[in-house]
Design a protein around this motif. Structure first.
Motif, PDB file in Angstrom:
ATOM      1  N   THR A  60       0.852  -1.181   0.000  1.00 23.12           N
ATOM      2  CA  THR A  60       0.000   0.000   0.000  1.00 23.12           C
ATOM      3  C   THR A  60       0.890   1.234   0.000  1.00 23.12           C
ATOM      4  O   THR A  60       2.114   1.139   0.077  1.00 23.12           O
ATOM      5  N   ASP A  74      -6.086  -0.882   7.181  1.00 23.50           N
ATOM      6  CA  ASP A  74      -6.008   0.454   6.604  1.00 23.50           C
ATOM      7  C   ASP A  74      -6.571   1.439   7.612  1.00 23.50           C
ATOM      8  O   ASP A  74      -7.701   1.288   8.084  1.00 23.50           O
ATOM      9  N   ASP A  78      -6.645   7.740   4.559  1.00 23.71           N
ATOM     10  CA  ASP A  78      -7.108   7.022   3.368  1.00 23.71           C
ATOM     11  C   ASP A  78      -8.555   6.537   3.516  1.00 23.71           C
ATOM     12  O   ASP A  78      -9.185   6.150   2.529  1.00 23.71           O
TER      13      ASP A  78
END
Length: 265
Positions: A60, A74, A78
């Protein structure tokens, strides 16, 4: 779940089957998202990877090298507000999956691989030199085969399995809208006619049409759930919605890569 065999046939056909079962068989809904990326990565080179070789498929922006020690979640800028709100529940679900196999909560990418090995979704097998390599199970199990899902998750998974079963038939029907490269907005047909197109029966045709209608880019002038198989109706495609929302899978190209067309959004 019964034990599954390891993938030993690395032909394009078997790799494409694995990819389709990963993308459409329910794994796209399992979190962390890196789970699906790892499963896709296992067949991308046509030979089994060692753990550290699989890492780049989970790369990523925050982890460009795909280090297995990096977080599997995550977080940060983002994620939009909805994704941030969903994250605690997703972590709780993944913790439940890991606990089912006596494992601690998932924190790193390597933890995700360990869970997939414990669940026999991936088989870690030594090669001739003793190096452990990851072979996906064949056929790839569905998430409900190996994870303790809630009733709500099970319902979503059942719908995704229907998508897997009838996706090929739905693609055949989509092909009717693209004769010789043109794009038609409407096709007049019946379930009996569509059964001949998909080389199946009217029940299969009905399910394939319902799958298309469920995506929101196709509409029908009759209630397909109840229509007689001989009755003629019009099936319509909204190409603008189609291009915005669909990932088109084209199989494996001459270089052995999975070929896809991404949505415009």
């Amino acid at each position: 779940m019964a034990d599954t065999a390891s993938l030993m046939d690395w032909s394009d056909e078997m790799r494409e089957e694995h990819f389709r079962r990963t993308a459409r068989g329910g794994w796209s809904r399992i979190r962390p998202m890196v789970t699906m990326m790892l499963l896709i990565g296992t067949v991308m080179e046509g030979a089994p990877f060692a753990r550290e070789e699989l890492g780049p498929f989970a790369a990523t922006k925050a982890n460009p090298a795909g280090a297995l020690t990096h977080s599997c979640w995550d977080t940060g800028d983002d994620l939009d507000e909805d994704e941030q709100a969903a994250l605690p529940g997703e972590i709780a679900d993944a913790t439940r999956y890991a606990a089912h196999y006596g494992l601690p909560p998932l924190e790193t990418i390597d933890d995700v691989i360990t869970l997939l090995v414990a669940a026999k979704v991936l088989h870690e097998i030594p090669d001739s030199s003793g190096q452990l390599r990851l072979h996906p199970a064949h056929p790839l199990p569905f998430p409900s085969d190996v994870l303790p899902l809630t009733a709500e998750e099970e319902q979503v998974q059942r719908e995704l399995r229907m998508s897997l079963i009838y996706s090929d038939d739905s693609f055949e029907i989509i092909g009717l809208f693209e004769p010789e490269g043109r794009r038609l907005e409407e096709v007049t047909t019946s379930l009996q006619r569509l059964a001949r197109v998909i080389d199946g029966d009217p029940h299969d045709a009905r399910q394939a049409v319902l799958l298309l209608l469920g995506q929101g880019d196709f509409t029908a002038t009759e209630d397909v759930t109840a229509i007689a198989t001989h009755k003629v109706f019009r099936l319509q495609c909204d190409w603008e919605k189609f291009d915005r929302s669909r990932i088109a899978i084209h199989g494996v190209n001459d270089e052995g890569q999975i070929a896809v067309t991404l949505p415009e959004d």
